[in-house]
Design a protein around this motif. Sequence first.
Motif: not given
Length: 361
Positions: A233-238, A184-188, A154-155
């Motif tokens: 291209s890296d999931g939102g880090t850069t 969040s990788s644990d549903q919030g 979740w972003l």
Amino acid sequence: MCEKESSLFSPLLLVDPGPEYDLPNRPFQGIPTIEKTKGGRLYAAFYSGGEDEGPDNFVVVLDSDDDGFTWSKPIVAVDPQGLVRAFDPVLWHDPLGRLWLFWAQSYTKFDGRCGVWCSVCEHPDEKRITWKAPRRIANGIMMNKPVVLRNGTWLFPTAIWADHVFPTTLNSIPEEQYSNVYASSDQGQSFTLLGGADVKNRWFDEHMVVEKRDGRLWMLVRTQNGIGQSFSSDGGTTWSGGTDTGWGGPNSRFFIRRLTSGRLLLVNHANSTSRSHMTAFLSSDDGLTWPNSLLIDQRDHVSYPDGVEDERGNIYVIYDRERYGAREILMAKFTEMDILTGRIIDSNSRLRQIVHTAVSP
């Protein structure tokens, strides 16, 4: 703790708030959000209080069980104490069926840090709903809905306004003055700041994120001259350096979302010089072109759309009109076929449905 730190205190979450949260002829209200539950109930939220955007602001939530034809009085209010305001609410129905209410808190109008707060309703279709205690999940302001990626992450699009938008020395966090994303990788249950984009001429950010078909993340950001963009291209880090989309717009909030069909929906102003001609656009090629459109409201001073698609393919868009004049919160309901045709053809579609007005009849 000094007074300016009071924005870190949990606010009052008032269930069945009193009439002071729905007074007629209050001078200001707007910035709405909308959601629809699996059971068919609509929820809307916006903020008001005081003469303008400032420390008297509070957030209210309404609901509707007849598809938006009529709406309740405020069923929930978020009202921090002292010189702390609640503003910029966001409603979101998560994949588990829970309803989230997000809002921002700030000491005075903007303290340089703010904070994203939330409360969760586990069962939003029950006759009498309950809310969990508010919690602070991030620095900044979250003006738009989260997005769920294909990998389940979740972003959350949060931002701290740049100094050129609102200069302040209060609690400034310069290292976070970007169009950020928390994950969040644990549903919030927990939230992690990944990174942020620095799009040229960004203005109050109000960004949204779309996952492209090729797996990249596409961030759209409000700018002085329309809508800017950045890619990750890296999931939102850069994030890449920002560029202009070329779509235009009058320096105002927009709404973009991928529909169940796979098409992209964009709600923006077709007029690039004023907040008028709010229009829904469709793209079938992942945002390269937007050949189909439906005019939602051509009047002046219509702004700040938020939307949701239900399980039957109905699209609901909420927006405000004349925050200091008509003080209207309005809703449009339409379908993809309406947009493809360029006019309302579905018998259940409708435009300019009043959700709430602060003007006495």
